[in-house]
Design an enzyme around this catalytic site. Structure first.
Site, short mmCIF file in Angstrom:
data_model
loop_
_atom_site.label_atom_id
_atom_site.label_comp_id
_atom_site.label_asym_id
_atom_site.label_seq_id
_atom_site.Cartn_x
_atom_site.Cartn_y
_atom_site.Cartn_z
N ASP A 7 1.06 5.76 0.22
CA ASP A 7 0.16 6.43 0.12
C ASP A 7 0.63 7.57 -1.31
O ASP A 7 2.33 7.27 -0.41
CB ASP A 7 0.05 6.82 1.03
CG ASP A 7 -0.86 5.86 2.69
OD1 ASP A 7 -1.60 5.60 1.54
OD2 ASP A 7 -0.41 4.93 3.46
N ASP B 267 1.78 -0.64 4.74
CA ASP B 267 2.38 0.29 3.74
C ASP B 267 3.56 0.10 3.56
O ASP B 267 4.28 -0.30 4.02
CB ASP B 267 1.47 1.59 4.67
CG ASP B 267 0.79 1.50 5.53
OD1 ASP B 267 -0.79 0.83 4.26
OD2 ASP B 267 -0.03 2.17 6.48
N HIS C 67 0.92 -0.97 -0.19
CA HIS C 67 0.08 -0.36 -0.55
C HIS C 67 0.89 1.30 -0.13
O HIS C 67 1.03 1.18 1.02
CB HIS C 67 -1.08 -0.01 0.83
CG HIS C 67 -1.59 1.36 1.52
ND1 HIS C 67 -2.51 1.77 0.43
CD2 HIS C 67 -2.13 1.83 1.86
CE1 HIS C 67 -3.68 2.24 0.79
NE2 HIS C 67 -2.97 3.34 1.82
N ASP D 50 -7.81 1.47 2.13
CA ASP D 50 -7.47 2.34 2.94
C ASP D 50 -8.16 3.38 3.38
O ASP D 50 -8.56 3.81 3.87
CB ASP D 50 -5.71 2.70 3.01
CG ASP D 50 -5.72 2.71 4.06
OD1 ASP D 50 -5.95 3.03 5.60
OD2 ASP D 50 -4.33 3.58 4.10
N HIS E 81 -6.62 9.35 -0.06
CA HIS E 81 -6.58 9.61 1.09
C HIS E 81 -6.86 9.46 2.22
O HIS E 81 -6.88 9.58 3.55
CB HIS E 81 -7.60 7.89 1.47
CG HIS E 81 -6.46 6.40 1.50
ND1 HIS E 81 -6.30 6.53 0.85
CD2 HIS E 81 -5.58 6.91 2.33
CE1 HIS E 81 -5.24 5.66 0.52
NE2 HIS E 81 -4.65 5.56 1.64
ZN LIG Z 1 -3.51 4.85 3.03
#
Ligand SMILES: [Zn+2]
Length: 1060
Positions: A179, A428, A177, A291, A575
């Site tokens: 971000d 993550d 994941h 998420d 997000h």
């Molecule tokens: Zn995230």
């Protein structure tokens, strides 16, 4: 050239396709491959101080004027020579006629055919197996018992022989994941982690064809792609061809689903998908959203419309997960509320446990699953909080470890209908180094090999992509791969949404609906600019195609600017971006990116406008520096023209306000006819003024209108009148000598009005108390208040994600009486009240149409000096809404809400992207918002919205900081009260006569045929149709309510009919 007529016709014809056809029209330009060194350099020039200054500068601009969105489309340049004709039916009127002057021609109201209004009137028949989330909320007790190893669930047991007939199929899906900004900026994450993950992926997947991986953020993938050589690109393509690498979702980011507007959601999905198609020839099949903090059916609809067949969601309230797990309904077809058939259905998998990390994905017991996260092997940087570390799989322990893991897989599969189990394997920023790849993939492969070579275990375990999982699931449940084939589907249908999310206890994630409201406001402003620029650009290209290309129109350069803008807008939908849940410097990085792409947009608008108005760019291109953006600070040495652009598909009459250096201004149409204008003071501080001119511009759909301004005395220009009030205090006004200013010493009633509304405001608090609708002359009690929420004294306190208030809100009571400023003029009137933390303005426009029917509310909020406080605006009305209210989802659809006393206060807050409303049988009160914020209706008739939050601590969701970077933020709203149309009712009385056909009918017979007592009513002619007793006193329960009525001979029937 009849500019506006041309645009009306032209614009209407192509509106439906224009926005998104932009991609297709320009596909051949292949601009993706062209790098823009200037812009890259600008983005990389990231000294924090400079960036902060830029943000602060924008903040000042924002705080000063709440009309930016309306004004931002104005272009100011000299058009005198280029404008020969104007569409304007705009006529100059005599000032003595008063307000009517501002409505020089009646707008053309188009009546809506009654068929078009049936959508909201229709009732939906629910399928027997359909789950409606509102009903689930009604049903659940939301208790939180300890479920044992699966804390929020229950004990799961199974029989050893359950898989004898049909073996368990285990699909382990490796994922990482990433971000695009959270604790680090997008670029820092890319440099430190993401590029290494992707580089290692190419090597490590090639080592063993059984290995698989999914990737979902195209923002990162495209950046990496631009930096790798052709051999690596070929290797990636091979991995995709072999099905080892799957691009899941394929959006630019994994967007937030609460605060995002659907335009931006589509924009980022389109950007990602187009990139994939152009560079990899890939069409994603499955959406992956592990998420986002709560899930919206709008996103499900967009995935479905984008051609995706399956989707996965994770962050859903733990009580709902448990309920669905009990029912084995964690997999369902998600259907839109309004869909009466099944065309919007998309197969959705809801992950059952607490998180998407390894401890919460292999099965119900995190202590066990953590031992199968081989990145946590002893000696590594992370370990298992349950204090039992993983073991390297060897021939000695493989049997014991395989049984342990299989036990978890089997238990997990008991929560689902099929014998296929999905086990995501990642977290993550996972798989950053080669060793981690080997640890995970080698150990798991040993476990799979053991399981698969022992037929008595009845299991088939393997790595897979998320689409591999759905493919197997569809196969074993007898569904086709793309569609749904509902006839054999074992899955129920679900409608509704998954807000508000709680991950444990009373930890509801309703804080992020408001966190960092300055950036939520900025997002929507820039979204509207981008949309406006894209439409104008498409119109310009079409125009050029029709009339030939001017020699130097910079089509390619403009497209590059739009692409860059679109990608940065996309990035902000992430997000942790629009949600306000990033680190302070990450927030500044997003803001800087926004400014970097915001500044070039007026250049695009200016180029297009010039082409469209004058047909050539030759003499105008060099004037681009005159484009004023984002504020219209207008220096007025002499004659100027103003071009007003309307980027929506409806004709608009809107008030345009421009700063001027003198109150002696003439505003004229392009044909030279005077327009009524109002000169208003611009209050630098609340009692010190410079000047602004406002007038009503009439602009056709997707059209441009030109107005001219010059210095001079003009009867049609009128100065606003002012009155200042302050209870028990003295007000001194400076810098407004040219205006008529009254400062009454005693209390006077405060009221402003326009042709539609009259507002009665308290002369001591400056807040709205009563609203009168002139349409029916009725007065309605609508009170505006401000309230504070503190944070709980418990250990866990409010932060960027969580809202944990210290009980009900406390009334905002200012320490000193506010200064109230009442402005009255021919274009608009307003009441501005200045408190310590809020400058609150109620404005009425003297204008026909929607702009005149609502009260514009602007709250400029400054809570920078506070400690753990959140400030809300509360509207209290006499509407009998009980516990029901409505909020929109992503500006796309409306979701009914119920305020529930069984839930804590913070659970009753919902995201409000564009509106929230209350209604009863007579009225509807709507609060429209220009920015996403959290809203609730805690009591009947009440609507409140949190406007800013200042929180001194972290809320333990990984961010590691509070929210203390508050800025002065202008929140903009419109308040609309609408009386419900009282439908006209009629009684239909039918009598079927009894005939005796035994006699000659010659000369005395009927003049029309009979229908054997059958009467068919046309649906278009009525809304409802109810059988009643003869004198309409009793409703009949026996007669069916369908369109065909059947009467027996001699029978008299009565129906109550609401006419459409
Ligand atoms: Zn995230």
């Amino acid at each position: 050239m009849k500019i506006s007529r041309q645009f009306t016709v032209f614009g209407s014809a192509i509106f439906c396709v224009v926005v998104f056809s932009l991609y297709l029209m320009l596909d051949h330009l292949q601009l993706d491959r062209i790098k823009n060194p200037i812009n890259e350099e600008r983005l990389q020039n990231g000294q924090l101080v400079i960036l902060q200054d830029k943000i602060d500068h924008l903040e000042r601009l924002l705080a000063e004027n709440n009309k930016i969105i309306a004004n931002i489309r104005d272009s100011v340049t000299n058009l005198r020579k280029s404008v020969n004709n104007d569409k304007g039916p705009l006529e100059a009127k005599n000032l003595s006629q008063g307000l009517v002057d501002l409505l020089p021609f009646a707008p053309i109201w188009v009546l809506i055919p009654s068929e078009d209004c049936q959508f909201s009137a229709q009732t939906y028949s629910k399928a027997a197996d359909e789950v409606q989330m509102l009903d689930v909320y009604d049903m659940l007790s939301f208790d939180n018992p300890d479920g044992g190893v699966w804390k929020q669930g229950f004990d799961i047991s199974y029989e050893e022989n359950e898989w004898d007939q049909e073996p368990l199929q285990v699909v382990v899906v490796p994922h990482s994941h990433n971000d695009p900004g959270w604790l680090k900026t997008f670029d820092d994450y890319y440099r430190d982690q993401t590029q290494h993950i992707l580089n290692n992926m190419v090597v490590k997947l090639h080592e063993d064809e059984r290995r698989k991986m999914i990737w979902s953020e195209i923002s990162y993938f495209s950046k990496w792609w631009n930096n790798i050589d052709i051999q690596k690109k070929d290797a990636v393509k091979k991995l995709i061809e072999r099905g080892q690498l799957e691009m899941a979702t394929g959006g630019w980011v994994m967007p937030d689903e609460a605060n995002t507007h659907y335009f931006a959601l589509i924009d980022q999905l389109l950007e990602g998908h187009q990139w994939l198609e152009r560079n990899l020839g890939v069409k994603p099949k499955t959406a992956w959203a592990v998420d986002p903090f709560g899930h919206s059916p709008t996103q499900a609809y967009l995935f479905k419309q984008a051609g995706l067949s399956n989707m996965l969601i994770q962050r859903v309230h733990y009580s709902i997960k448990k309920h669905f797990a009990t029912q084995k309904t964690l997999e369902f077809f998600w259907r839109q509320n309004w869909d009466q058939e099944s065309s919007t259905d998309i197969l959705c998998h809801m992950m059952p446990f607490y998180s998407y990390d390894v401890p919460h994905t292999c099965g119900p017991d995190p202590k066990i699953c953590c031992q199968f996260d081989f990145k946590r092997l002893p000696g590594g940087r992370i370990s298992c909080p349950w204090r039992i570390p993983p073991q390297v799989i060897t021939s000695d322990n493989v049997q014991q470890r395989a049984h342990m893991l299989l036990d978890q897989y089997r238990k997990k599969s008991k929560l689902f209908m099929s014998k296929v189990v999905l086990a995501p394997l990642g977290d993550d920023f996972r798989y950053t180094d080669a060793q981690e790849w080997d640890q995970q993939f080698n150990n798991y492969q040993k476990l799979f090999d053991y399981m698969n070579s022992h037929p008595e275990l009845n299991v088939q375990a393997q790595f897979g992509t998320i689409s591999d999982y759905f493919e197997i699931l569809r196969k074993v449940t007898g569904m086709d791969q793309a569609g749904m084939n509902k006839g054999v589907s074992p899955f129920p249908v679900l409608s509704g949404d998954f807000f508000t999310y709680a991950d444990r206890d009373d930890h509801y994630w309703s804080g992020y609906f408001t966190s960092r409201p300055f950036y939520k406001r900025m997002d929507r402003m820039l979204e509207s600019h981008l949309r406006a620029a894209e439409i104008l650009y498409s119109l310009t290209l079409a125009n050029i195609k029709m009339f030939g290309k001017p020699s130097n129109y910079p089509a390619v350069e403009n497209y590059k600017l739009l692409t860059e803008a679109r990608r940065n807008l996309g990035l902000f939908q992430h997000h942790d971006a629009i949600t306000g849940t990033g680190k302070d410097w990450v927030v500044v990085d997003y803001g800087t990116r926004y400014i970097a792409f915001l500044l070039p947009l007026p250049v695009v608008v200016h180029c297009c406008r010039t082409i469209l108005v004058s047909g050539d760019i030759e003499n105008e291109w060099q004037l681009r520096f005159l484009v004023s953006f984002p504020m219209n600070v207008f220096i007025m040495p002499s004659f100027r023209s103003v071009v007003v652009y309307n980027p929506i598909e409806q004709a608009r009459s809107s008030v345009i306000s421009i700063y001027v250096t003198t109150p002696h201004i003439r505003v004229l149409t392009a044909q030279g006819r005077p327009v009524i204008a109002q000169i208003t003071a611009v209050w630098e501080h609340f009692t010190q003024a410079s000047t602004e001119v406002s007038f009503v511009a009439h602009v056709p759909p997707l059209g441009l209108a030109v107005y001219q301004m010059s210095e001079g005395v003009e009867l049609h220009t009128e100065l606003a009148h002012y009155m200042f009030l302050k209870k028990g205090g003295h007000v001194s006004v400076t810098g407004a000598e040219q205006f008529r200013v009254a400062i009454p010493q005693e209390t006077v009633p405060v009221s402003v009005e326009n042709p539609h509304l009259q507002l009665f405001v308290s002369s001591t608090t400056g807040l709205l108390e009563t609203l009168k609708l002139k349409e029916n002359g009725l007065k309605h009690s609508i009170k505006v208040d401000f309230v504070w929420y503190g944070t709980t004294s418990n250990k866990d306190k409010s932060g960027a994600y969580l809202f944990l208030p210290d009980g009900e809100a406390k009334k905002y009571s200012p320490s000193r009486p506010p200064v109230i400023r009442v402005t009255k003029g021919p274009v608009f009137s307003e009441v501005t009240t200045t408190f310590t933390h809020i400058t609150h303005t109620l404005r009425l426009y003297n204008i026909q149409g929607v702009d005149g029917q609502a009260v514009e509310i602007c709250n400029t909020v400054d809570i920078r000096g506070e400690f753990n406080q959140e400030i809300a605006m509360r509207i209290t009305s006499d509407i009998n809404s009980m516990n029901r209210f409505f909020t929109d989802l992503n500006g796309f659809q409306v979701q009914p809400r119920r305020t529930m006393s069984k839930l804590p206060l913070q659970a009753n807050f919902y995201p409000m992207t564009s509106m929230a409303y209350l209604e009863d049988s007579n009225r509807r009160l709507t609060l429209l918002t220009a920015q996403s914020l959290g809203a609730a209706s805690l009591k009947s008739g009440q609507l409140e919205v949190i406007m800013d939050r200042r929180l001194n601590q972290d809320d333990n969701r990984g961010l590691g900081q509070g929210v203390l970077d508050n800025k002065i933020t202008a929140n903009s709203f419109r308040l609309l009260l609408e009386p419900r149309n009282s439908a006209q009712e009629a009684a239909l009385i039918l009598h079927r006569k009894g005939f005796d056909c035994g006699f000659s009918s010659r000369n005395t017979g009927l003049l029309c045929s009979t229908t054997r007592g059958k009467v068919i009513l046309f649906r278009q002619s009525y809304n409802t149709f109810t059988p009643v007793s003869l004198s309409l006193m009793y409703e009949s329960s026996s007669t069916p309510k369908h369109q065909e009525i059947s009467l027996k001979p001699m029978e008299i029937c009565t129906y109550r009919i609401q006419l459409g």
